[in-house]
Structure formats: structure tokens, C-alpha cells
Design a protein around this motif. Structure first.
Motif, short mmCIF file in Angstrom:
data_model
loop_
_atom_site.label_atom_id
_atom_site.label_comp_id
_atom_site.label_asym_id
_atom_site.label_seq_id
_atom_site.Cartn_x
_atom_site.Cartn_y
_atom_site.Cartn_z
N PRO A 31 0.84 -1.20 0.00
CA PRO A 31 0.00 0.00 0.00
C PRO A 31 0.88 1.25 0.00
O PRO A 31 2.07 1.18 0.32
N PRO A 32 0.32 2.41 -0.36
CA PRO A 32 1.10 3.64 -0.35
C PRO A 32 1.70 3.91 1.02
O PRO A 32 1.07 3.66 2.05
N THR A 33 2.93 4.43 1.03
CA THR A 33 3.58 4.75 2.30
C THR A 33 3.73 6.24 2.50
O THR A 33 4.24 6.67 3.52
N GLN A 34 3.30 7.05 1.52
CA GLN A 34 3.35 8.50 1.65
C GLN A 34 2.12 9.11 1.00
O GLN A 34 1.56 8.56 0.05
N THR A 35 1.71 10.27 1.53
CA THR A 35 0.61 11.02 0.94
C THR A 35 0.86 12.49 1.22
O THR A 35 1.61 12.83 2.14
N THR A 36 0.24 13.35 0.44
CA THR A 36 0.31 14.78 0.70
C THR A 36 -0.92 15.19 1.47
O THR A 36 -2.05 14.99 1.00
N LEU A 37 -0.70 15.71 2.66
CA LEU A 37 -1.80 16.22 3.47
C LEU A 37 -1.98 17.70 3.16
O LEU A 37 -1.01 18.45 3.10
N LYS A 38 -3.22 18.11 2.96
CA LYS A 38 -3.54 19.50 2.68
C LYS A 38 -4.17 20.14 3.92
O LYS A 38 -4.41 19.45 4.92
#
Length: 88
Positions: A31-38
Motif C-alpha cells: 500500500p502507499p507509504t506516503q501522501t500529501t496532506l492539505k
């Protein structure tokens, strides 16, 4: 950011954006291990490394300390006391 031993890591963004996650190689099976939080989003990584993002957060619960307030909503009292102790 809140991080306690054997608990999740949590970050809340009041304004702007931030890259949040683990620094690991990503493969097609993981699964994704990074995301951009806004702005007005919260990101959490649980003790198993699972990443989640939520945009329906009550910011005062997490950022009230900036205004000299400790705000608690539906938390077990033991966790509230532990969190308050780290802020004092």
C-alpha cells in the motif's frame, strides 16, 4: 505531530500542505507509504505502518494548545491524561 511508543503517529495540517508517511520503497503489492496532506487534514500511521488520511477533523482538538486550550473529544480519560502530561 503526536507519537507515543507502540501507538500511531499523527499529523494535522492547519494550512498549506505537507508530505507525510514512511520513507520506504513502494512496490505494486504494498500500500502507499506516503501522501500529501492539505490544509484541515489529518494523517495517521498505525503501529503496523498502515497510512490513513482524513479530511473531516476538528482542528481545535489538535491545535487548541496554540491558543492555550486543551480540547478533548470522546477520548478515554487515560489517553487524555497522557497527552496532557506531554504538553505541560
Amino acid at each position: 505531530m503526536f507519537a507515543y511508543p507502540k501507538e500511531q503517529v499523527r499529523t494535522v495540517v492547519e494550512e498549506g500542505s505537507v508530505l507525510f508517511g514512511l520513507q520506504e520503497e513502494r512496490s505494486s503489492t504494498n500500500p502507499p507509504t506516503q501522501t500529501t496532506l492539505k490544509h484541515h487534514e489529518i494523517g495517521e500511521i498505525d503501529i503496523n505502518g498502515m497510512l490513513t488520511r482524513n479530511s473531516t477533523v476538528q482542528l481545535d482538538k489538535y491545535l487548541g494548545w496554540k491558543d492555550g486550550k486543551l480540547v478533548f473529544y470522546e477520548n478515554p480519560i487515560a489517553r487524555d491524561r497522557a497527552q496532557a502530561g506531554t504538553l505541560v
